[in-house]
Design a protein around this motif. Structure first.
Motif, mmCIF file in Angstrom:
data_model
loop_
_atom_site.group_PDB
_atom_site.id
_atom_site.type_symbol
_atom_site.label_atom_id
_atom_site.label_comp_id
_atom_site.label_asym_id
_atom_site.label_seq_id
_atom_site.Cartn_x
_atom_site.Cartn_y
_atom_site.Cartn_z
ATOM 1 N N THR A 89 -3.000 0.525 -3.923
ATOM 2 C CA THR A 89 -2.743 -0.796 -3.355
ATOM 3 C C THR A 89 -2.476 -1.790 -4.469
ATOM 4 O O THR A 89 -3.233 -1.872 -5.439
ATOM 5 C CB THR A 89 -3.961 -1.274 -2.527
ATOM 6 O OG1 THR A 89 -4.247 -0.308 -1.524
ATOM 7 C CG2 THR A 89 -3.694 -2.621 -1.882
ATOM 8 N N SER A 143 0.849 5.530 -0.201
ATOM 9 C CA SER A 143 -0.043 6.642 0.086
ATOM 10 C C SER A 143 0.689 7.952 -0.146
ATOM 11 O O SER A 143 1.894 8.051 0.070
ATOM 12 C CB SER A 143 -0.516 6.556 1.553
ATOM 13 O OG SER A 143 -1.388 7.620 1.847
ATOM 14 N N ARG A 146 -4.341 6.672 -2.071
ATOM 15 C CA ARG A 146 -3.737 5.386 -1.715
ATOM 16 C C ARG A 146 -3.794 4.477 -2.936
ATOM 17 O O ARG A 146 -4.825 4.367 -3.576
ATOM 18 C CB ARG A 146 -4.480 4.724 -0.562
ATOM 19 C CG ARG A 146 -4.344 5.465 0.729
ATOM 20 C CD ARG A 146 -5.228 4.863 1.803
ATOM 21 N NE ARG A 146 -4.793 3.564 2.237
ATOM 22 C CZ ARG A 146 -3.990 3.343 3.285
ATOM 23 N NH1 ARG A 146 -3.539 4.355 3.988
ATOM 24 N NH2 ARG A 146 -3.647 2.121 3.624
ATOM 25 N N THR A 152 -6.944 2.056 -6.547
ATOM 26 C CA THR A 152 -6.634 3.416 -6.121
ATOM 27 C C THR A 152 -7.832 3.967 -5.373
ATOM 28 O O THR A 152 -8.960 3.866 -5.854
ATOM 29 C CB THR A 152 -6.315 4.320 -7.333
ATOM 30 O OG1 THR A 152 -5.221 3.748 -8.046
ATOM 31 C CG2 THR A 152 -5.957 5.726 -6.891
ATOM 32 N N SER A 193 -5.884 12.585 0.158
ATOM 33 C CA SER A 193 -5.016 11.462 0.458
ATOM 34 C C SER A 193 -5.282 10.423 -0.616
ATOM 35 O O SER A 193 -6.417 9.998 -0.804
ATOM 36 C CB SER A 193 -5.354 10.901 1.838
ATOM 37 O OG SER A 193 -4.641 9.716 2.064
ATOM 38 N N VAL A 214 0.852 -1.182 0.000
ATOM 39 C CA VAL A 214 0.000 0.000 0.000
ATOM 40 C C VAL A 214 0.889 1.234 0.000
ATOM 41 O O VAL A 214 1.742 1.400 0.880
ATOM 42 C CB VAL A 214 -0.938 0.042 1.229
ATOM 43 C CG1 VAL A 214 -1.819 1.289 1.181
ATOM 44 C CG2 VAL A 214 -1.792 -1.211 1.301
#
Length: 133
Positions: A78, A56, A76, A92, A74, A54
């Motif tokens: 993965t 970020s 992220r 995403t 934010s 992950v």
């Protein structure tokens, strides 16, 4: 092994990633792993296991260069391998700080989203080739 393969993929192996980086005004060294380049642009690895990675970043991705570390959203990303090890996927997610950030991100994603999907599929295909040997 698939996560390690994905972390090693370079823009030379997934040319669409390098192109998108360049279009965004980001560094795009052809022989430096995409993962390392993402870290250099402000992403942080917040979780890493044998089956999941992950990344970020905080920022305003709708700004040229990503607006990393600026208040906005934010983001992220993965990478996840299925339990049987047969499939590597990417996801995403975005958490905007307010309604304006949400609107700006949606406008940005309408343009970038399809290209982002192409880049991620290119990256996953290159990771599969690496993992296969």
């Amino acid at each position: 092994m698939a996560i390690a393969a994905a972390k090693s993929v370079t823009p030379r192996e997934a040319p669409l990633a390098g192109l998108l980086f360049k279009l965004r005004g980001l560094p795009a060294a052809r022989d430096v792993p995409i993962f390392r380049q993402m870290l250099a642009t402000g992403f942080v690895a917040v979780e890493e296991t044998a089956s999941e990675l992950v990344l970020s970043a905080e920022g305003q991705p709708w700004r040229l260069g990503g607006g990393h570390r600026a208040e906005g959203s934010s983001v992220r990303m993965t990478l996840r391998i299925t339990a049987d090890g047969s499939l590597l996927t990417t996801e995403t997610t975005v958490d905007p700080v307010d309604a304006e950030a949400h609107r700006r991100f949606l406008r940005y994603w309408r343009v970038i989203g399809p290209f982002s999907g192409l880049v991620r599929r290119s990256w996953l295909r290159a990771a599969a080739r690496r993992a296969a040997g």
